[in-house]
Scaffold this motif. Structure first.
Motif, PDB file in Angstrom:
ATOM      1  N   THR A  75       0.819  -1.212   0.000  1.00  0.00           N
ATOM      2  CA  THR A  75       0.000   0.000   0.000  1.00  0.00           C
ATOM      3  C   THR A  75       0.852   1.261   0.000  1.00  0.00           C
ATOM      4  N   GLY A  76       2.002   1.214   0.670  1.00  0.00           N
ATOM      5  CA  GLY A  76       2.863   2.390   0.706  1.00  0.00           C
ATOM      6  C   GLY A  76       3.337   2.790  -0.683  1.00  0.00           C
ATOM      7  N   ILE A  77       3.817   1.827  -1.455  1.00  0.00           N
ATOM      8  CA  ILE A  77       4.248   2.119  -2.819  1.00  0.00           C
ATOM      9  C   ILE A  77       3.054   2.543  -3.663  1.00  0.00           C
ATOM     10  N   LEU A  78       1.931   1.895  -3.471  1.00  0.00           N
ATOM     11  CA  LEU A  78       0.717   2.245  -4.201  1.00  0.00           C
ATOM     12  C   LEU A  78       0.361   3.716  -3.989  1.00  0.00           C
ATOM     13  N   TYR A  79       0.244   4.126  -2.725  1.00  0.00           N
ATOM     14  CA  TYR A  79      -0.121   5.512  -2.429  1.00  0.00           C
ATOM     15  C   TYR A  79       0.929   6.489  -2.956  1.00  0.00           C
ATOM     16  N   GLY A  80       2.198   6.148  -2.739  1.00  0.00           N
ATOM     17  CA  GLY A  80       3.274   7.060  -3.121  1.00  0.00           C
ATOM     18  C   GLY A  80       3.382   7.273  -4.621  1.00  0.00           C
ATOM     19  N   VAL A  81       3.239   6.203  -5.390  1.00  0.00           N
ATOM     20  CA  VAL A  81       3.310   6.331  -6.842  1.00  0.00           C
ATOM     21  C   VAL A  81       2.166   7.203  -7.353  1.00  0.00           C
ATOM     22  N   ILE A  82       0.970   7.004  -6.834  1.00  0.00           N
ATOM     23  CA  ILE A  82      -0.176   7.800  -7.287  1.00  0.00           C
ATOM     24  C   ILE A  82       0.025   9.272  -6.945  1.00  0.00           C
ATOM     25  N   THR A 113       8.144   2.258   6.447  1.00  0.00           N
ATOM     26  CA  THR A 113       8.336   0.840   6.139  1.00  0.00           C
ATOM     27  C   THR A 113       7.944   0.649   4.680  1.00  0.00           C
ATOM     28  N   SER A 114       8.222  -0.503   4.137  1.00  0.00           N
ATOM     29  CA  SER A 114       7.796  -0.776   2.764  1.00  0.00           C
ATOM     30  C   SER A 114       7.304  -2.214   2.652  1.00  0.00           C
ATOM     31  N   GLY A 115       6.074  -2.350   2.216  1.00  0.00           N
ATOM     32  CA  GLY A 115       5.544  -3.667   1.898  1.00  0.00           C
ATOM     33  C   GLY A 115       5.446  -4.641   3.044  1.00  0.00           C
ATOM     34  N   ILE A 116       5.033  -4.166   4.216  1.00  0.00           N
ATOM     35  CA  ILE A 116       4.906  -5.070   5.364  1.00  0.00           C
ATOM     36  C   ILE A 116       3.927  -6.200   5.049  1.00  0.00           C
ATOM     37  N   ASP A 117       2.794  -5.852   4.464  1.00  0.00           N
ATOM     38  CA  ASP A 117       1.813  -6.888   4.124  1.00  0.00           C
ATOM     39  C   ASP A 117       2.360  -7.845   3.073  1.00  0.00           C
ATOM     40  N   LYS A 118       3.145  -7.310   2.129  1.00  0.00           N
ATOM     41  CA  LYS A 118       3.738  -8.162   1.095  1.00  0.00           C
ATOM     42  C   LYS A 118       4.730  -9.138   1.712  1.00  0.00           C
ATOM     43  N   VAL A 138       8.863  -9.748  -4.456  1.00  0.00           N
ATOM     44  CA  VAL A 138       8.970  -9.353  -3.051  1.00  0.00           C
ATOM     45  C   VAL A 138      10.092  -8.342  -2.834  1.00  0.00           C
ATOM     46  N   VAL A 139      11.120  -8.376  -3.680  1.00  0.00           N
ATOM     47  CA  VAL A 139      12.299  -7.530  -3.458  1.00  0.00           C
ATOM     48  C   VAL A 139      11.953  -6.049  -3.545  1.00  0.00           C
ATOM     49  N   VAL A 140      11.452  -5.621  -4.700  1.00  0.00           N
ATOM     50  CA  VAL A 140      11.228  -4.187  -4.893  1.00  0.00           C
ATOM     51  C   VAL A 140      10.094  -3.670  -4.013  1.00  0.00           C
ATOM     52  N   GLN A 141       9.171  -4.548  -3.630  1.00  0.00           N
ATOM     53  CA  GLN A 141       8.058  -4.096  -2.788  1.00  0.00           C
ATOM     54  C   GLN A 141       8.441  -3.957  -1.316  1.00  0.00           C
ATOM     55  N   THR A 142       9.497  -4.636  -0.899  1.00  0.00           N
ATOM     56  CA  THR A 142       9.870  -4.593   0.513  1.00  0.00           C
ATOM     57  C   THR A 142      11.176  -3.865   0.787  1.00  0.00           C
ATOM     58  N   MET A 143      11.959  -3.569  -0.239  1.00  0.00           N
ATOM     59  CA  MET A 143      13.185  -2.815   0.027  1.00  0.00           C
ATOM     60  C   MET A 143      12.816  -1.380   0.387  1.00  0.00           C
ATOM     61  N   ALA A 144      13.593  -0.783   1.277  1.00  0.00           N
ATOM     62  CA  ALA A 144      13.256   0.541   1.803  1.00  0.00           C
ATOM     63  C   ALA A 144      13.098   1.576   0.699  1.00  0.00           C
ATOM     64  N   SER A 145      13.925   1.464  -0.337  1.00  0.00           N
ATOM     65  CA  SER A 145      13.891   2.460  -1.416  1.00  0.00           C
ATOM     66  C   SER A 145      12.953   2.071  -2.546  1.00  0.00           C
ATOM     67  N   GLY A 146      12.030   1.154  -2.285  1.00  0.00           N
ATOM     68  CA  GLY A 146      11.108   0.718  -3.327  1.00  0.00           C
ATOM     69  C   GLY A 146      10.300   1.857  -3.923  1.00  0.00           C
ATOM     70  N   ILE A 147       9.843   2.787  -3.082  1.00  0.00           N
ATOM     71  CA  ILE A 147       8.999   3.863  -3.574  1.00  0.00           C
ATOM     72  C   ILE A 147       9.761   4.791  -4.514  1.00  0.00           C
ATOM     73  N   SER A 148      10.978   5.178  -4.162  1.00  0.00           N
ATOM     74  CA  SER A 148      11.739   6.061  -5.054  1.00  0.00           C
ATOM     75  C   SER A 148      12.171   5.318  -6.310  1.00  0.00           C
ATOM     76  N   ALA A 149      12.409   4.012  -6.192  1.00  0.00           N
ATOM     77  CA  ALA A 149      12.774   3.219  -7.360  1.00  0.00           C
ATOM     78  C   ALA A 149      11.620   3.161  -8.357  1.00  0.00           C
ATOM     79  N   TYR A 150      10.425   2.947  -7.861  1.00  0.00           N
ATOM     80  CA  TYR A 150       9.254   2.940  -8.734  1.00  0.00           C
ATOM     81  C   TYR A 150       9.077   4.289  -9.423  1.00  0.00           C
ATOM     82  N   LEU A 151       9.127   5.373  -8.652  1.00  0.00           N
ATOM     83  CA  LEU A 151       8.921   6.705  -9.214  1.00  0.00           C
ATOM     84  C   LEU A 151      10.030   7.087 -10.185  1.00  0.00           C
TER      85      LEU A 151
END
Length: 424
Positions: A75-82, A113-118, A138-151
């Motif tokens: 959810t964190g990456i989801l919200y952040g990307v949007i 945190t990143s991807g706790i549910d994942k 699981v890697v990109v969704q749970t690594m701390a920098s997943g959100i900036s990597a996606y963006l």
């Protein structure tokens, strides 16, 4: 080099509104996004209410490909990307195509945190002898920098692309870090913001610490009560806020909308000394942070029109007001207007600062001060420092020139940003 830094794009995913139009209407009207959460009740949490953004599958599909959404559960990456992509679009910027990224644009986008549910979902499916079966997603969704990597990948950013993490000051810190990068000429545009996962695996620890309210499970919208005498703890929330920071020269050259200007700020820590602990602020450090922000911005305390406080609806609200009063040397009817967005969205943890900064910028740009709700019974310890009429209960349409936005977080860390109406 000493560039002026302005805000040219905004994006928000909040419990009471997704997108600028819905969010602006919600904060103006004091609309709460806090609701009863059946999952928290099922798990027998003390606090069974929460603030969670509402997103449909069709809406999410506008930001992620079908392949990206396969086995996606962050959810964190989801919200952040949007929020991040909305801010980029709001700034009138296009996505870099071709083989070369945009070397002058980057992002500093924080998370707690990143991807706790994942991660929980993945390890639940395997035992220790089957760890190789966790799966590649699981890697990109749970690594701390997943959100900036996606963006960074979605927008083609070639400048600094990183994630910061400093508890509840994460959002304010990311904005100040991006501000410094543009001010010193190391970047032309930076996407700054923060996000927070949602759900019981994020909120369980706070519920166990007994810092969340348990008295309003049947009246969710009344649960978050910053500065109130009947405040009984914070309401957990989640979401993301984002803004595009840009050098003034660049913004003027492309005739961009300018929402406001960042003129300074300060970050420090109380070192968990004196009154400071892992969970409580060192008041001297808080006061120094506020004074440092004013000095860095080159303004006087008397010039602050409004404060968007941290104000979590806990016992520390009175301490925060006292620290503002001492740092600004202003009290009673001379105290600036002050509000807390947490009254309508709860405490969005690592996303709190960025969502609240978006709200602060909107106040500057549209000349209003949004109302606090659930504060009709002002904490008497607060009334010693501030007149009740400085805490708006209804929308206040008034000229706003300078807003001080502060965040304070676990680990005894502090951040304060000074935002100013843009004047040519």
């Amino acid at each position: 080099m000493d560039n002026r830094v302005v805000v040219t794009g905004l994006g928000v995913v909040a419990p009471n509104g997704v997108g600028l139009t819905a969010f602006t209407d919600a904060i103006k009207n004091g609309t709460s996004g806090i609701k009863h959460d059946p999952q928290l009740e099922q798990l027998q949490f003390s606090c069974q209410i929460a603030g969670k953004p509402e997103l449909s599958d069709d809406f999410i599909a506008q930001y992620f490909t079908a392949l990206e959404l396969r086995n996606f559960n962050s959810t964190g990456i989801l919200y952040g990307v949007i929020a991040g992509m909305d801010a980029w679009k709001d700034a009138g910027l296009t996505i870099t195509e071709g083989d070369e990224p945009d070397w002058d644009c980057g992002t500093i986008f924080g998370t707690g945190t990143s991807g706790i549910d994942k991660f929980r979902e993945s390890i639940y499916k395997v035992d220790d002898l089957q760890l190789r079966k966790l799966g590649s997603t699981v890697v990109v969704q749970t690594m701390a920098s997943g959100i900036s990597a996606y963006l960074g990948g979605k927008l083609g950013l070639g400048n600094q692309t990183t994630t910061n993490s400093s508890a509840c000051i994460t959002g304010a810190e990311s904005i100040l870090m991006a501000y410094e990068r543009i001010k010193t000429g190391q970047a032309t545009k930076m996407l700054a913001g923060s996000t927070s996962d949602s759900g019981p695996y994020i909120w369980a620890g706070f519920d166990a610490m007994k810092v969340c309210t348990y008295k309003h499970n049947s009246s969710p919208e009344q649960g978050s009560r910053p500065m109130s005498a009947s405040a009984s703890g914070f309401v957990p929330g989640s979401g993301a806020g984002a803004m595009v920071l840009e050098s003034l020269d660049s913004a003027l050259k492309r005739n961009a909308t300018i929402y406001g200007e960042i003129i300074g700020g300060h970050i420090n820590s109380g070192g968990q000394r004196g009154t400071g602990t892992m969970t409580a602020p060192n008041s001297i450090a808080v006061q120094r942070c506020i004074k440092g922000a004013l000095q860095n911005a080159g303004i006087k305390a008397s010039e602050v029109d409004a404060i968007n406080g941290h104000l979590t609806a806990t016992s520390k609200d009175a301490t925060e007001i006292q620290n503002w009063s001492i740092a600004l040397n202003r009290k009673g009817s001379d105290f600036p207007y002050i509000n807390s967005l947490k009254s309508t969205i709860g405490h969005c943890l690592s996303a709190a600062g960025s969502i609240e900064c978006v709200a602060s910028i909107l106040q500057l740009h549209h000349d209003f001060i949004f109302p606090n709700i659930n504060c009709e019974d002002l904490n008497p310890e607060i009334s010693d420092a501030i007149d009740f009429n400085r805490i708006p209960q209804q929308l206040l349409n008034t000229n706003v020139n300078i807003v001080a936005k502060a965040s304070f977080g676990f680990g005894d860390v502090n951040a304060c940003i000074i935002l100013k109406k843009y004047v040519k």
